[in-house]
Enzyme design. Structure first.
Site: not given
Lengths: 330, 330
Positions: A56, A218
């Site tokens: 991320h 995700h």
């Protein structure tokens, strides 16, 4: 799927070495996987620790520095860090004034940060947890009971970081973090699926003429799939979802965030639609940040986060910050 | 290919609106397509103007502000801006001390900036052109006679911007720009082809198990194609090409730049290999910047730029800057 890596097993360690090489102002422990601002612990200051799966970036390691996080602990790709890592990060930044754990609401992260807090509390470090659960797309999700934590994490880390830097006590820093989370809502869309190094191919199938509305960071499923929409239509759909749920109030901070594979050009274009629609609906935007900040590896797509911000939150947003990914005022 | 746009015809105008919405400190003329720092012209200061085709964001509009460019003029995607645009930008930033045009070496850009200089010189504005041609991959290319201008543009814009901000005269600002260009070399690789909004599909075919070494920032061909390599092998190949050609000297500034579609995680990983190899070869790195700065829309890949930097160039690199994409020291 081609990646600029040496192999799937060494991605996290290799990237941490590269972070250390680029940022001598950070102390990077590539063994323990802990990234700490070099001047930590800062005397008298509440420590701020966050962490979560790698993938991320720049979240969270890119937000370590003056006026934001004191430490970050990255896990494997899309995998929670372990309690020992979190405890080491917490100990490294503890100056006796307590430590705030900023935790995105994923089951593994929440449990592991709780265990880490118990570990350090045995050593006399007081810990407050601030949970981030801003994603309005779905209620429960693949890795989450309740809402997922996504873009608002940046607002929570910046604003608590500013208040901690000013010397506020633990309870007050934690309280402002919770206030920011409660005042924030996010909605994201995916134009392509994400590819993890371990799998080497997209983690889900998304037809070439469809997008997914309401995705997580995700590759978790979103609300629904539709035939590809224009930027304006996507902004409208996203802001409908956000504004339906956002507490009423005054001006907002806006984050128009890329998922990693979408060019900055498209993010600015998307931002124009966000501003147009907010203008039409009478929502005043106090500050806007556009860029790739809370990403999902190579996924194409974007998310919008709005945070209702009173004068105090805007002031803390504007306060000086000096991290790899956010830097102003110093 | 899916994009976050409203349609291929309005991409540039829509993105400029979004830039203006996010950055009230910039004056954005979406009709003329000129982005100017709001306090321009700055009394007594040499003006700095750059520009080129859209699709390389944040270059150039994201580098407008205190300590860097005074104005940028974006053309259509991968297309030179027109002389009128460049002349308008030049006039907007001219404070009587002259204006430097920073021009990447593409035939259209070079010709159009020359015409723009002639237009404003008729009005008494003195113009110096600094040409950037740092790409060692190929000698002539699809849109270029001589070497292409790529990553070093960022170094030229930052360092001339710092010197101009200090009040240096025209000849000196242009001279430092030329010195930075002569001291810089770049090499880039593509893992995927770029897709333009107008075409809507990749502009060239790159098999799923190959990469192209030595690409430009518009999908121009590189030196050769090979089966996919590791990050370490790519860094070695790239640095061989750069160091073969880089003037000898002391420490370097290093830019590890993403082409737009490569996640920050991979760029940091690539940076680790760059630092490792430079260390082995005895090249000292004074400063490192990692991120997506000189891009090619959604293309996956990266480039490395090294610039031999004496103490004065490092000092100017470190000087305060306040732009959308580069901000420190203020």
């Amino acid at each position: 799927m081609k990646m600029l890596i040496n192999g799937p097993d060494t991605v996290v360690a290799d990237a941490l070495r590269g972070l250390a090489d680029a940022h001598p102002e950070l102390a990077v422990d590539t063994e323990k996987r802990v990234v700490v601002r070099r001047d930590a612990p800062v005397a008298g200051k509440v420590g701020l620790v966050s962490g979560g799966g790698t993938g991320h970036e720049p979240l969270h390691s890119g937000f370590v520095g003056h006026g934001m996080l004191d430490a970050a602990c990255p896990g494997e790709v899309f995998t929670s860090p372990v309690p020992d890592q979190m405890a080491a990060a917490t100990a490294a930044v503890s100056a006796g004034a307590g430590v705030v754990h900023i935790v995105k609401n994923y089951t593994g992260d929440v449990l592991n940060f709780k265990m880490a807090a118990e570990l350090v509390e045995d050593d006399g470090v007081e810990v407050e947890q601030v949970l981030v659960d801003d994603d309005v797309a779905v209620t429960d999700s693949l890795y989450t009971a309740g809402r997922r934590g996504t873009g608002a994490t940046l607002f929570v880390e910046k604003i608590t970081g500013a208040l901690a830097q000013e010397g506020a006590p633990l309870a007050q820093v934690a309280a402002v973090g919770r206030k920011v989370n409660e005042s924030s809502r996010t909605f994201g869309v995916a134009l392509t699926a994400v590819t993890t190094p371990a799998k080497g191919s997209p983690t889900f199938d998304l037809p070439s003429d469809e997008l997914e509305l309401g995705i997580g960071i995700h590759g978790e499923p979103g609300r629904e799939r539709r035939k590809m929409m224009t930027a304006r239509e996507i902004a409208e759909f996203s802001l409908d979802a956000i504004l339906d749920d956002l507490p009423p109030g005054g001006p907002v901070l806006a984050l128009v965030n890329g998922m990693g594979g979408t060019p900055l050009l498209e993010l600015y274009l998307f931002n124009a639609e966000v501003h147009r629609i907010l203008g039409e609906r009478g929502v005043q935007v106090a500050r806007t940040l556009v860029g790739n900040y809370v990403t999902s590896l190579d996924m194409a797509g974007a998310s919008i986060t709005l945070c209702r911000a009173d004068d105090e939150l805007v002031r803390l947003w504007d306060a000086p910050v000096n991290t790899p990914a956010l830097r102003w005022g110093m």
